[in-house]
Design a protein around this motif. Structure first.
Motif, PDB file in Angstrom:
ATOM      1  N   UNK A 227       0.763  -1.259  -0.201  1.00  0.00           N
ATOM      2  CA  UNK A 227       0.117   0.049   0.048  1.00  0.00           C
ATOM      3  C   UNK A 227       0.808   1.285   0.001  1.00  0.00           C
ATOM      4  N   UNK A 228       2.228   1.201   0.897  1.00  0.00           N
ATOM      5  CA  UNK A 228       2.992   2.127   0.705  1.00  0.00           C
ATOM      6  C   UNK A 228       3.474   2.550  -0.725  1.00  0.00           C
ATOM      7  N   UNK A 229       4.032   1.585  -1.232  1.00  0.00           N
ATOM      8  CA  UNK A 229       4.790   1.934  -2.482  1.00  0.00           C
ATOM      9  C   UNK A 229       3.559   2.113  -3.611  1.00  0.00           C
ATOM     10  N   UNK A 230       2.532   1.334  -3.545  1.00  0.00           N
ATOM     11  CA  UNK A 230       1.357   1.608  -4.525  1.00  0.00           C
ATOM     12  C   UNK A 230       0.852   3.090  -4.663  1.00  0.00           C
ATOM     13  N   UNK A 231       0.513   3.748  -3.335  1.00  0.00           N
ATOM     14  CA  UNK A 231       0.095   4.899  -3.143  1.00  0.00           C
ATOM     15  C   UNK A 231       1.121   5.954  -3.691  1.00  0.00           C
ATOM     16  N   UNK A 232       2.400   5.693  -3.419  1.00  0.00           N
ATOM     17  CA  UNK A 232       3.461   6.667  -3.709  1.00  0.00           C
ATOM     18  C   UNK A 232       3.526   6.698  -5.097  1.00  0.00           C
ATOM     19  N   UNK A 233       3.188   5.639  -5.807  1.00  0.00           N
ATOM     20  CA  UNK A 233       3.579   5.476  -7.398  1.00  0.00           C
ATOM     21  C   UNK A 233       2.329   6.074  -7.884  1.00  0.00           C
ATOM     22  N   UNK A 234       1.191   5.903  -7.621  1.00  0.00           N
ATOM     23  CA  UNK A 234      -0.104   6.791  -7.847  1.00  0.00           C
ATOM     24  C   UNK A 234       0.242   8.264  -7.918  1.00  0.00           C
ATOM     25  N   UNK A 235       0.889   8.766  -6.825  1.00  0.00           N
ATOM     26  CA  UNK A 235       1.059  10.233  -6.486  1.00  0.00           C
ATOM     27  C   UNK A 235       2.140  10.712  -7.297  1.00  0.00           C
ATOM     28  N   UNK A 236       3.407   9.932  -7.620  1.00  0.00           N
ATOM     29  CA  UNK A 236       4.301  10.519  -8.127  1.00  0.00           C
ATOM     30  C   UNK A 236       4.046  10.465  -9.861  1.00  0.00           C
ATOM     31  N   UNK A 237       3.520   9.202 -10.016  1.00  0.00           N
ATOM     32  CA  UNK A 237       3.412   9.019 -11.498  1.00  0.00           C
ATOM     33  C   UNK A 237       2.356   9.793 -11.975  1.00  0.00           C
ATOM     34  N   UNK A 238       1.183  10.429 -11.065  1.00  0.00           N
ATOM     35  CA  UNK A 238       0.160  11.079 -11.595  1.00  0.00           C
ATOM     36  C   UNK A 238       0.670  12.361 -11.847  1.00  0.00           C
ATOM     37  N   UNK A 239       1.532  12.871 -11.002  1.00  0.00           N
ATOM     38  CA  UNK A 239       2.223  14.211 -11.346  1.00  0.00           C
ATOM     39  C   UNK A 239       3.221  14.162 -12.684  1.00  0.00           C
ATOM     40  N   UNK A 255      -8.132  16.971 -15.794  1.00  0.00           N
ATOM     41  CA  UNK A 255      -7.440  15.913 -15.192  1.00  0.00           C
ATOM     42  C   UNK A 255      -6.936  16.271 -13.875  1.00  0.00           C
ATOM     43  N   UNK A 256      -6.554  17.503 -13.700  1.00  0.00           N
ATOM     44  CA  UNK A 256      -5.852  17.945 -12.359  1.00  0.00           C
ATOM     45  C   UNK A 256      -6.687  17.924 -11.420  1.00  0.00           C
ATOM     46  N   UNK A 257      -8.144  18.358 -11.648  1.00  0.00           N
ATOM     47  CA  UNK A 257      -9.092  18.389 -10.489  1.00  0.00           C
ATOM     48  C   UNK A 257      -9.189  16.892 -10.151  1.00  0.00           C
ATOM     49  N   UNK A 258      -9.203  16.040 -10.913  1.00  0.00           N
ATOM     50  CA  UNK A 258      -9.581  14.773 -10.432  1.00  0.00           C
ATOM     51  C   UNK A 258      -8.498  14.054  -9.885  1.00  0.00           C
ATOM     52  N   UNK A 259      -7.252  14.263 -10.440  1.00  0.00           N
ATOM     53  CA  UNK A 259      -6.124  13.711  -9.719  1.00  0.00           C
ATOM     54  C   UNK A 259      -5.779  14.581  -8.353  1.00  0.00           C
ATOM     55  N   UNK A 260      -6.148  15.523  -8.123  1.00  0.00           N
ATOM     56  CA  UNK A 260      -5.999  16.301  -6.935  1.00  0.00           C
ATOM     57  C   UNK A 260      -6.533  15.727  -5.778  1.00  0.00           C
ATOM     58  N   UNK A 261      -7.655  15.055  -6.091  1.00  0.00           N
ATOM     59  CA  UNK A 261      -8.560  14.280  -5.062  1.00  0.00           C
ATOM     60  C   UNK A 261      -7.881  13.065  -4.723  1.00  0.00           C
ATOM     61  N   UNK A 262      -7.326  12.171  -5.696  1.00  0.00           N
ATOM     62  CA  UNK A 262      -6.524  11.221  -5.857  1.00  0.00           C
ATOM     63  C   UNK A 262      -5.469  11.255  -5.084  1.00  0.00           C
ATOM     64  N   UNK A 263      -4.634  12.434  -5.444  1.00  0.00           N
ATOM     65  CA  UNK A 263      -3.131  12.538  -4.801  1.00  0.00           C
ATOM     66  C   UNK A 263      -3.515  12.813  -3.059  1.00  0.00           C
ATOM     67  N   UNK A 264      -4.712  13.586  -2.620  1.00  0.00           N
ATOM     68  CA  UNK A 264      -4.835  13.752  -1.297  1.00  0.00           C
ATOM     69  C   UNK A 264      -4.847  12.553  -0.809  1.00  0.00           C
ATOM     70  N   UNK A 265      -5.818  11.456  -1.334  1.00  0.00           N
ATOM     71  CA  UNK A 265      -6.008  10.205  -0.394  1.00  0.00           C
ATOM     72  C   UNK A 265      -4.511   9.404  -0.421  1.00  0.00           C
ATOM     73  N   UNK A 266      -3.925   9.669  -1.605  1.00  0.00           N
ATOM     74  CA  UNK A 266      -2.543   8.853  -1.795  1.00  0.00           C
ATOM     75  C   UNK A 266      -1.708   9.172  -0.914  1.00  0.00           C
ATOM     76  N   UNK A 267      -1.404  10.463  -0.679  1.00  0.00           N
ATOM     77  CA  UNK A 267      -0.650  11.231   0.403  1.00  0.00           C
ATOM     78  C   UNK A 267      -1.084  10.588   1.863  1.00  0.00           C
ATOM     79  N   UNK A 268      -2.351  10.605   2.208  1.00  0.00           N
ATOM     80  CA  UNK A 268      -2.828  10.136   3.450  1.00  0.00           C
ATOM     81  C   UNK A 268      -2.278   8.693   3.772  1.00  0.00           C
ATOM     82  N   UNK A 269      -2.512   7.907   2.511  1.00  0.00           N
ATOM     83  CA  UNK A 269      -2.041   6.514   2.676  1.00  0.00           C
ATOM     84  C   UNK A 269      -0.571   6.339   2.971  1.00  0.00           C
ATOM     85  N   UNK A 270      -0.117   6.998   2.049  1.00  0.00           N
ATOM     86  CA  UNK A 270       1.791   6.851   2.221  1.00  0.00           C
ATOM     87  C   UNK A 270       1.890   7.400   3.695  1.00  0.00           C
ATOM     88  N   UNK A 271       1.459   8.169   4.274  1.00  0.00           N
ATOM     89  CA  UNK A 271       1.711   8.712   5.591  1.00  0.00           C
ATOM     90  C   UNK A 271       1.262   7.684   6.598  1.00  0.00           C
TER      91      UNK A 271
END
Length: 702
Positions: A227-239, A255-271
């Motif tokens: 989960x840590x690696x996957x969420x970080x990959x989604x976050x970095x790769x999306x950017x 795309x950025x508006x949609x990805x922004x929501x995904x990135x927020x959840x990804x950041x929380x999961x990485x943390x």
């Protein structure tokens, strides 16, 4: 005049579907291989520098320990960091293609933008494969303390087939190579989703080799790492993908508006997952003052800075999108540099040993199970023994919360949803949670009898209640429809439900065959013991039982959209036949004198409870007996559905009669009248043709 197909003119169709050089200002700015390579190099440099500062690149200080050589000591962290960055790029690019961008038409043909992104997926996957194979060879050199230049191909082949770490690294690198060779030929959304599935499986393989995967609590560590690696990959790769699309303002803003929501959840999961990993490896706050703790601090600082950059991204960049791209360019550049450095810190952390702690010898049970041998099983332990399964236990809770949120959304807008279906889904989710995190999950690898309880609960009881919850129907009613042509969760759900694999596997005969053959093939092959020995095998086993049971239950008594279901009498016959075979399997296992997975259960050294053969007999008996209550649930649901279907048919017929009259009855009466009329005419004709009254037959006595 231009013809229109799916809202797209012929000229637009040709310009969007045929890949080729994009015109400046209209197509996306292409992310070159050099850009990804530069970020990968920065990540590798960060890992090497941090390890150099903490002493992680020095040869072994203890005399007598062999040194694998400077190439391995310096090259392994560099290859791992570059591989992580390339893996993230591939993951993010594919996610944007399948979930955030608009395909060419409703059939799922890729647009030119998506096709070009898949070209970048191919190049990034090639970089990932190269770094992955280099990491594979360097890992063997590191484990065997043999210089990499002296390692032969046959030795590496043996490492790839005999050692778990070697199998995982070889599989991930091979998967990357497959994606690299096939990505440029994919022209459908389904193909891009299939590539994303391959990448996800490779990410799981990489998680089994992470720095936390060697901890005593192996399954928790591997799931957390995934989960840590996957969420970080989604976050970095999306950017990274946003950089690809940065000049196409109208498209990139959506795309950025949609990805922004995904990135927020990804950041929380990485943390969250990062905190769990640190908690598993550190004994106290004082360990943060060590070099290992310093690396944890650097990684945490980078994560917090990236979270702040994401806040600025959402707060300022999106509101100023139409006024210019300078804000976006500056902020994204800073984010990418921080991300690359943080990836390097993560690799340096994985190559560093945590602070020395007092080593406690592990008994055989703890070494095999990942947790101490549970106490003897009695009536109280069925209710008091709990150990959260980080994957399936969390999945059960997520499914429960998501379902209730969907039902509440329907009620808030005035729609009705059956409370009985909600209750059935709740029971199914609780059953899955108990089977994986309660007593069956704790004792399932210790006692065959408890493993059979877990199997019967996951394969028969849980699917029956989940199917009665009608989750697909609820999702189609509760999920929002995308306003543009992109595919969100609802669109993908519709596509999957009506796809040919779903129709094939959802066919009642096929579903029953998978249910039966999977049972026999699993227990009478090495797969059973493999599921006990490896965490991946256990996860696959649970997924297979759950999916096979769900497909069978849905074919028998489901109401969700899917393949045509047979008439109710045939469903009853199919249900009885399948559970009859299940009972026959249990009886044959009761009569067997061969202990399944004997070597595994013998190594545990269990000193309480029945012997192995007796425990297997008890498990087979439970498998026979526990099939009754799921069968009763399915039969009751099937009969209830049958009665309701007949009632609906009667009401439909009554409404048709009230509206049009009973034409079928009228035609039937007319037919009878016609037959009666022909019979009267035939008798009259026979009587009138003789010209005289009929004579009495002889022998009447008159």
């Amino acid at each position: 005049m231009s013809t229109v197909r799916d809202g797209v003119t012929a000229e637009e169709h040709r310009s969007r579907s045929i890949p080729g050089p994009l015109r400046p200002g209209r197509g996306p700015t292409l992310l070159t291989v050099g850009s990804i390579s530069a970020l990968s190099a920065l990540s590798a440099l960060s890992a090497v520098v941090l390890l150099r500062l903490t002493g992680g690149l020095e040869p072994p200080a203890v005399g007598g320990l062999p040194d694998p050589g400077v190439i391995t000591r310096w090259g392994l962290p560099a290859a791992a960091a570059a591989r992580d960055l390339a893996f993230a790029a591939v993951t993010g690019l594919l996610l944007v293609v399948v979930a955030l961008l608009e395909p060419l038409d409703r059939r799922g043909d890729l647009s030119a933008t998506q096709a070009h992104l898949l070209t970048r997926v191919g190049w990034a996957s090639l970089l990932w494969a190269g770094c992955g194979f280099a990491e594979f060879a360097l890992t063997y050199s590191d484990l065997s303390a043999e210089p990499v230049q002296s390692v032969g191909p046959m030795t590496l082949l043996q490492f790839a087939t005999s050692v778990e770490a070697g199998r995982a690294l070889a599989f991930a690198a091979t998967a990357a190579l497959v994606v690299a060779l096939t990505a440029t030929y994919v022209r459908r959304m389904s193909g891009a989703a299939f590539l994303l599935g391959i990448v996800t499986s490779a990410g799981w393989a990489l998680a089994t080799t992470g720095h936390a995967a060697g901890d005593a609590d192996h399954d928790v560590a591997v799931t957390t790492q995934f989960l840590h690696v996957g969420s970080a990959a989604v976050w970095v790769g999306g950017l990274l993908t946003l950089v690809v699309l940065r000049r196409r303002r109208a498209l990139a803003l959506v795309t950025v508006q949609r990805w922004s929501r995904v990135a927020g959840w990804a950041w929380a999961l990485v943390a969250l997952t990062g905190s769990v990993a640190v908690w598993l490896r550190l004994d106290g706050i004082g360990d943060l003052l060590s070099p290992y703790g310093g690396l944890v601090g650097l990684k945490t600082t980078g994560l917090l800075l990236l979270g702040f950059a994401g806040y600025l991204h959402r707060r300022h960049v999106l509101t100023r999108w139409g006024s210019g791209g300078s804000w976006f360019a500056r902020l994204v550049t800073v984010e990418l540099v921080l991300m690359a450095a943080t990836f390097g810190a993560a690799v340096a952390l994985s190559r560093s040993e945590p602070p020395a702690t007092e080593l406690v010898p592990l008994d055989s049970a703890t070494a095999l199970l990942g947790y101490p041998m549970p106490p003897p099983l009695d009536a109280a332990q069925w209710f008091t023994q709990w150990r959260l399964d980080p994957l399936w236990g969390t999945a059960a809770l997520v499914l429960l919360v998501t379902y209730h949120r969907g039902a509440r959304r329907l009620r808030q807008r005035g729609d009705r949803w059956s409370r009985g279906r909600t209750a059935a889904w709740t029971v199914g989710c609780f059953g899955l949670f108990w089977a994986t995190s309660g007593a069956p999950g704790v004792y399932g690898e210790v006692l065959f009898s408890m493993h059979m309880v877990q199997h019967m609960t996951i394969a028969t009881a849980v699917p029956a209640f989940l199917v009665l919850g009608a989750p697909v129907t609820l999702a189609l009613r509760a999920l929002q429809r995308r306003t543009d042509a992109s595919w969100g969760p609802r669109e993908w759900l519709i596509y999957v439900v009506h796809s040919w694999p779903a129709y094939l596997l959802g066919n009642p005969v096929v579903a029953a065959s998978v249910f039966i053959t999977g049972l026999v093939g699993f227990y009478y092959s090495p797969l059973f013991e493999l599921s006990l020995e490896t965490h991946t095998g256990h996860v696959v086993m649970t997924a297979h039982f759950l999916v096979a049971g769900y497909l069978f239950a849905n074919a028998v008594c489901g109401v969700d959209p899917g393949p045509p279901r047979p008439p109710y009498p045939l469903r009853v016959l199919l249900l009885m036949t399948t559970f009859g075979f299940h009972a026959f399997f249990s009886i044959s296992l009761m009569a067997s004198s061969e202990v399944l997975a004997e070597s595994w259960f013998a190594q545990l050294g269990r000193e309480w409870g029945p012997d192995l053969l007796r425990d297997q007999y008890v498990g087979a008996s439970l498998g026979w007996g526990l099939g009754d209550y799921p069968l009763a649930v399915l039969v009751a649901a099937l009969l209830w559905s049958w009665v309701r279907a007949d009632a609906r048919e009667r009401r439909r017929r009554d409404r048709k009669v009230d509206r049009e009259g009973d034409r079928e009855l009228d035609r039937y009466n007319d037919r009878l009248a016609a037959l009666a009329g022909r019979g009267v005419r035939r008798e009259d004709g026979a009587a009138g043709g003789s010209g005289t009254a009929p004579t009495q037959p002889s022998g009447t006595g008159q």
